[in-house]
Write a protein that holds these residues in place. Structure first.
Motif, short mmCIF file in Angstrom:
data_model
loop_
_atom_site.label_atom_id
_atom_site.label_comp_id
_atom_site.label_asym_id
_atom_site.label_seq_id
_atom_site.Cartn_x
_atom_site.Cartn_y
_atom_site.Cartn_z
N GLY A 1 11.32 2.92 8.56
CA GLY A 1 11.23 3.73 7.35
C GLY A 1 11.48 2.98 6.06
O GLY A 1 11.47 3.58 4.99
N SER A 2 11.69 1.66 6.14
CA SER A 2 11.99 0.90 4.92
C SER A 2 10.78 0.74 4.01
O SER A 2 10.91 0.50 2.82
CB SER A 2 12.56 -0.47 5.27
OG SER A 2 11.68 -1.18 6.13
N PHE A 3 9.57 0.89 4.58
CA PHE A 3 8.34 0.95 3.77
C PHE A 3 7.30 1.74 4.57
O PHE A 3 7.54 2.14 5.72
CB PHE A 3 7.84 -0.45 3.39
CG PHE A 3 7.67 -1.40 4.54
CD1 PHE A 3 6.48 -1.48 5.24
CD2 PHE A 3 8.71 -2.24 4.92
CE1 PHE A 3 6.33 -2.36 6.30
CE2 PHE A 3 8.57 -3.13 5.96
CZ PHE A 3 7.37 -3.19 6.66
N THR A 4 6.16 1.96 4.00
CA THR A 4 5.17 2.91 4.54
C THR A 4 4.83 2.66 6.01
O THR A 4 4.82 3.58 6.82
CB THR A 4 3.88 2.86 3.71
OG1 THR A 4 4.19 3.14 2.35
CG2 THR A 4 2.88 3.90 4.22
N ASP A 5 4.56 1.42 6.37
CA ASP A 5 4.13 1.12 7.73
C ASP A 5 5.27 0.74 8.67
O ASP A 5 5.02 0.32 9.81
CB ASP A 5 3.09 -0.02 7.71
CG ASP A 5 1.80 0.40 7.04
OD1 ASP A 5 1.45 1.59 7.16
OD2 ASP A 5 1.15 -0.44 6.40
N LYS B 1 22.87 -19.25 6.39
CA LYS B 1 22.76 -18.94 7.83
C LYS B 1 22.96 -17.45 8.08
O LYS B 1 23.57 -17.04 9.08
CB LYS B 1 23.74 -19.77 8.65
CG LYS B 1 23.44 -21.26 8.60
CD LYS B 1 24.35 -22.05 9.52
CE LYS B 1 23.98 -23.53 9.49
NZ LYS B 1 24.81 -24.33 10.41
N THR B 2 22.49 -16.65 7.17
CA THR B 2 22.50 -15.19 7.32
C THR B 2 21.19 -14.63 6.80
O THR B 2 20.56 -15.22 5.92
CB THR B 2 23.67 -14.53 6.57
OG1 THR B 2 23.54 -14.82 5.16
CG2 THR B 2 25.01 -15.00 7.08
N ILE B 3 20.82 -13.47 7.34
CA ILE B 3 19.64 -12.77 6.82
C ILE B 3 20.00 -11.30 6.68
O ILE B 3 20.96 -10.81 7.28
CB ILE B 3 18.40 -12.95 7.74
CG1 ILE B 3 18.71 -12.54 9.19
CG2 ILE B 3 17.91 -14.38 7.70
CD1 ILE B 3 18.29 -11.17 9.56
N THR B 4 19.22 -10.58 5.90
CA THR B 4 19.38 -9.14 5.75
C THR B 4 18.03 -8.48 5.97
O THR B 4 17.05 -8.81 5.29
CB THR B 4 19.90 -8.77 4.35
OG1 THR B 4 21.14 -9.45 4.11
CG2 THR B 4 20.11 -7.27 4.22
N ARG B 5 17.97 -7.60 6.94
CA ARG B 5 16.70 -6.92 7.21
C ARG B 5 16.29 -6.06 6.01
O ARG B 5 17.14 -5.48 5.34
CB ARG B 5 16.81 -6.02 8.44
CG ARG B 5 16.94 -6.76 9.75
CD ARG B 5 16.90 -5.77 10.90
NE ARG B 5 17.12 -6.42 12.19
CZ ARG B 5 17.13 -5.77 13.34
NH1 ARG B 5 16.93 -4.45 13.36
NH2 ARG B 5 17.33 -6.42 14.48
N VAL B 6 15.00 -5.98 5.77
CA VAL B 6 14.47 -5.13 4.71
C VAL B 6 14.89 -3.68 4.99
O VAL B 6 14.74 -3.18 6.11
CB VAL B 6 12.93 -5.23 4.63
CG1 VAL B 6 12.39 -4.27 3.57
CG2 VAL B 6 12.51 -6.66 4.33
N GLY B 7 15.43 -3.01 3.98
CA GLY B 7 15.84 -1.62 4.13
C GLY B 7 17.26 -1.44 4.59
O GLY B 7 17.70 -0.31 4.85
N GLN C 1 9.04 1.52 13.07
CA GLN C 1 10.17 1.24 13.96
C GLN C 1 10.91 0.00 13.47
O GLN C 1 10.36 -0.76 12.65
CB GLN C 1 9.70 1.03 15.40
CG GLN C 1 8.71 -0.11 15.56
CD GLN C 1 8.16 -0.19 16.97
OE1 GLN C 1 8.27 0.74 17.75
NE2 GLN C 1 7.57 -1.33 17.31
N ASP C 2 12.12 -0.19 13.95
CA ASP C 2 12.88 -1.39 13.59
C ASP C 2 12.14 -2.64 14.09
O ASP C 2 11.48 -2.62 15.14
CB ASP C 2 14.26 -1.37 14.23
CG ASP C 2 15.17 -0.33 13.60
OD1 ASP C 2 14.80 0.21 12.54
OD2 ASP C 2 16.24 -0.05 14.17
N LYS C 3 12.23 -3.71 13.31
CA LYS C 3 11.57 -4.95 13.71
C LYS C 3 12.51 -6.12 13.54
O LYS C 3 13.19 -6.25 12.52
CB LYS C 3 10.32 -5.19 12.86
CG LYS C 3 9.63 -6.51 13.17
CD LYS C 3 8.40 -6.72 12.32
CE LYS C 3 7.75 -8.06 12.63
NZ LYS C 3 6.52 -8.28 11.83
N ILE C 4 12.57 -6.97 14.56
CA ILE C 4 13.38 -8.18 14.50
C ILE C 4 12.54 -9.28 13.84
O ILE C 4 11.40 -9.51 14.21
CB ILE C 4 13.81 -8.63 15.91
CG1 ILE C 4 14.73 -7.59 16.53
CG2 ILE C 4 14.51 -9.98 15.86
CD1 ILE C 4 15.14 -7.90 17.94
#
Length: 459
Positions: free
Chosen positions: A231-235, A275-281, A238-241
């Motif tokens: 739900g973080s953007f239109t398409d 050495k860190t990331i943040t998922r979109v949304g 589902q969650d994505k790694i």
């Protein structure tokens, strides 16, 4: 209540107990099988799969020791160690129940039981069975992903001075965890070198994840590299790694890194540096541990001077620098590589043992190889497909650019043109018989028609 699609087996010598168990469990579970003779266990388990088995402790009149039940429990576990078994006892002997649990029983119920208690116990055992199956499936998927990502064809062929020097440097860097950048022209084998480094490293049991940065659009970069939440953007259905997370514990190969815009370079630098990331949304930071190997055919140092590449990113990824030599700088390797591809494609297209004539080899050695090893590979594959003999001559190789020809900067090797030419020759050779041409090329009829349509080939 909707029935659960599960197979439950109840084993007890008392017909009243079997009837009661069936009536109690039937509203909850779809398939209930009852059996009064434990001697049938081997047959039943060899011909059917059960999610849960309810097993009585005693089968001989007057027996209260529970030894029979423990014996049959051992038999069941011997046939299937993961089988979920709930023991039935009329005496509530805690020591006996503990002994059964040590052997592998999931739980036990005491006769006469409360219906809700029996349902809850069997449901709990069923859920445990499902969880174990799901874990096993995930392990299998993980293994499959590793096999897919870790292509085993990582042999680098070469005996030229340039390659011997590269092998020596690679051996030193592979055993470390240092970030590496590989420079080299297109088609020289930069990805193959990156895989070789990964397989010789302490991370070899984990994944090798390749990212072609030249094909990721500006808008999808963060989603592809860092992942996104549903739900973080239109398409985002589902969650994505992202690729960084997928490569956790392994190696992340950043191909064509010189094609990134300055904006995306900054985002990449932040992830590598911290050495860190943040998922979109989301706002949650995720720690990542992956070795970075980058590759490019661009001169990043010149790009830094021109303000086209970030100097801090270059030095972050450039702990060790390796240079993949072009094929024209390693003529000693042409015969080795050609013979390797002859064997590879001879086997693939069932052409038997093939070899180059002396003139054929000389023809290869005199070629300029603007497309490097990739061009040689496709030239040999095409020759193997088209040749009717076991010895390949210059006419079989169809090379366009001898060394004495000046190659225009705009001139390049088009694999599409090579494929189109190969298909046209196969069709012409077989006098327009598409089925025969497809068979010779190792293609299906649907595939060859699709490619003919793609290249505008009509016969």
């Amino acid at each position: 209540m909707k029935q659960i699609s599960a197979n439950i087996l109840v084993i007890d010598d008392d017909s009243d107990v079997l009837h009661s168990a069936r009536m109690t469990l039937k509203p909850l579970f779809k398939n209930i099988t009852v059996e009064s003779q434990p001697e049938q266990i081997n047959y039943l388990l060899n011909h059917h799969q059960y999610d849960v088995i309810l097993l009585d402790m005693n089968y001989t009149t007057g027996s209260t020791s529970g030894k029979e039940g423990l014996y049959w429990l051992q038999q069941i576990k011997g046939l299937n160690p993961e089988q979920q078994v709930v023991m039935i006892t009329a005496y509530g002997d805690i020591k006996l129940a503990v002994e059964a649990m040590k052997i592998g029983a999931a739980d036990f119920v005491v006769k006469p039981w409360e219906n809700e208690k029996l349902q809850a116990t069997v449901l709990s055992a069923f859920n445990l069975s499902q969880s174990k199956q799901e874990i096993e499936q995930l392990k299998q998927k993980e293994t499959g992903i590793k096999q897919l990502l870790n292509d085993t064809s990582t042999e680098i062929i070469g005996q030229s001075p340039a390659m011997k020097s590269l092998f020596k440097m690679t051996a030193k860097v592979a055993t470390t965890d240092a970030n590496v950048i590989i420079f080299g022209e297109n088609g020289t084998g930069k990805e193959l070198l990156a895989k070789s480094i990964h397989e010789k490293s302490s991370r070899s049991n984990n994944v090798f994840v390749k990212v072609d940065l030249g094909t990721i659009s500006e808008s999808l970069f963060e989603s592809e590299m860092f992942g996104h939440a549903k739900g973080s953007f239109t398409d985002a259905k589902q969650d994505k790694i992202g690729r960084f997370e997928l490569a956790h514990g392994g190696t992340l190969f950043l191909d064509e890194i010189g094609n990134l815009s300055l904006n995306l370079q900054a985002k990449l630098l932040t992830a590598i540096q911290h050495k860190t990331i943040t998922r979109v949304g989301t706002s949650e930071t995720i720690a990542i541990d992956c070795r970075i190997i980058a590759a490019t055919n661009n001169n990043l140092f010149q790009m830094v001077q021109n303000g086209e590449f970030r100097e801090d990113l270059l030095y972050r990824i450039n702990t060790v620098e390796l240079q993949m030599p072009p094929l024209q700088d390693r003529p000693e390797d042409i015969q080795l590589l050609a013979e390797h591809f002859l064997k590879l494609f001879g086997d693939k297209y069932r052409k038997g043992t093939l070899q180059l004539s002396k003139k054929g080899l000389k023809h290869l050695e005199q070629h300029s190889w603007p497309g490097n090893i990739r061009e040689l590979q496709h030239a040999i594959e095409r020759a193997v497909i088209m040749s009717d003999t076991s010895v390949l001559d210059p006419d079989d190789l169809l090379l366009q650019n001898p060394k004495n020809k000046v190659i225009s900067p705009n001139e390049s090797v088009s694999l599409n043109e090579i494929e189109k030419e190969t298909i046209e020759k196969a069709i012409a050779k077989n006098k327009g018989n598409i089925s025969k041409a497809a068979k010779e090329l190792g293609l299906g009829r649907t595939t060859i028609y699709r490619k003919m349509d793609k290249y505008g080939i009509s016969y």
